[in-house]
Scaffold this active site. Structure first.
Site, short mmCIF file in Angstrom:
data_model
loop_
_atom_site.label_atom_id
_atom_site.label_comp_id
_atom_site.label_asym_id
_atom_site.label_seq_id
_atom_site.Cartn_x
_atom_site.Cartn_y
_atom_site.Cartn_z
N TYR A 180 0.84 -1.20 0.00
CA TYR A 180 0.00 0.00 0.00
C TYR A 180 0.88 1.25 0.00
CZ TYR A 180 -3.77 3.20 1.28
OH TYR A 180 -4.67 4.24 1.30
N TRP A 186 -7.57 3.59 -10.68
CA TRP A 186 -6.82 3.52 -9.43
C TRP A 186 -7.47 2.53 -8.47
CZ3 TRP A 186 -2.21 4.55 -7.61
CH2 TRP A 186 -2.01 4.56 -6.23
N TRP A 187 -8.79 2.59 -8.35
CA TRP A 187 -9.49 1.66 -7.47
C TRP A 187 -9.28 0.22 -7.92
CZ3 TRP A 187 -14.86 4.50 -7.33
CH2 TRP A 187 -14.77 5.60 -6.48
N HIS A 201 1.36 4.14 -3.01
CA HIS A 201 1.09 5.56 -2.76
C HIS A 201 2.35 6.40 -2.90
CE1 HIS A 201 -2.88 4.28 -1.59
NE2 HIS A 201 -3.23 5.54 -1.64
#
Length: 104
Positions: free
Chosen positions: A18, A76-77, A22
């Site tokens: 994650y 993105w999701w 990011h």
């Protein structure tokens, strides 16, 4: 300026991935957020519960509300769906949090 907070949940063992994703946030996602009047956006992780806690500021709630319909956010999701709890449309399962205290 509107201050918002929400929580989401990461799958166990996915914290490093994650963060990596990011750290490499796509430029078009960054631009969309800025164009949607988002600023001071932070995401924190409770490593014990895998809960993600996000805070952000938004100038225009109408522009902000349009983000979920944008194609880049949908991509993105989809990209993030394998590492966090999501809805059937790949959007993160999230809960808005109530503002109960603020010290400026």
């Amino acid at each position: 300026m509107h201050r918002l907070a929400l929580k989401m949940k990461l799958h166990a063992g996915k914290a490093a991935e994650y963060k990596r994703r990011h750290d490499e946030l796509w430029d078009d996602v960054k631009q969309l957020l800025k164009d949607s009047t988002v600023s001071d956006y932070s995401i924190f992780l409770d490593e014990e519960t895998h809960i993600l806690f996000a805070t952000l500021k938004v100038k225009d709630l109408d522009k902000f509300a349009q983000i979920p319909s944008h194609p880049v956010i949908k991509r993105w999701w989809e990209y993030m769906a394998d590492i966090m709890e999501t809805n059937s449309d790949n959007s993160p399962v999230s809960m808005d949090l109530k503002d109960v205290f603020y010290l400026a």
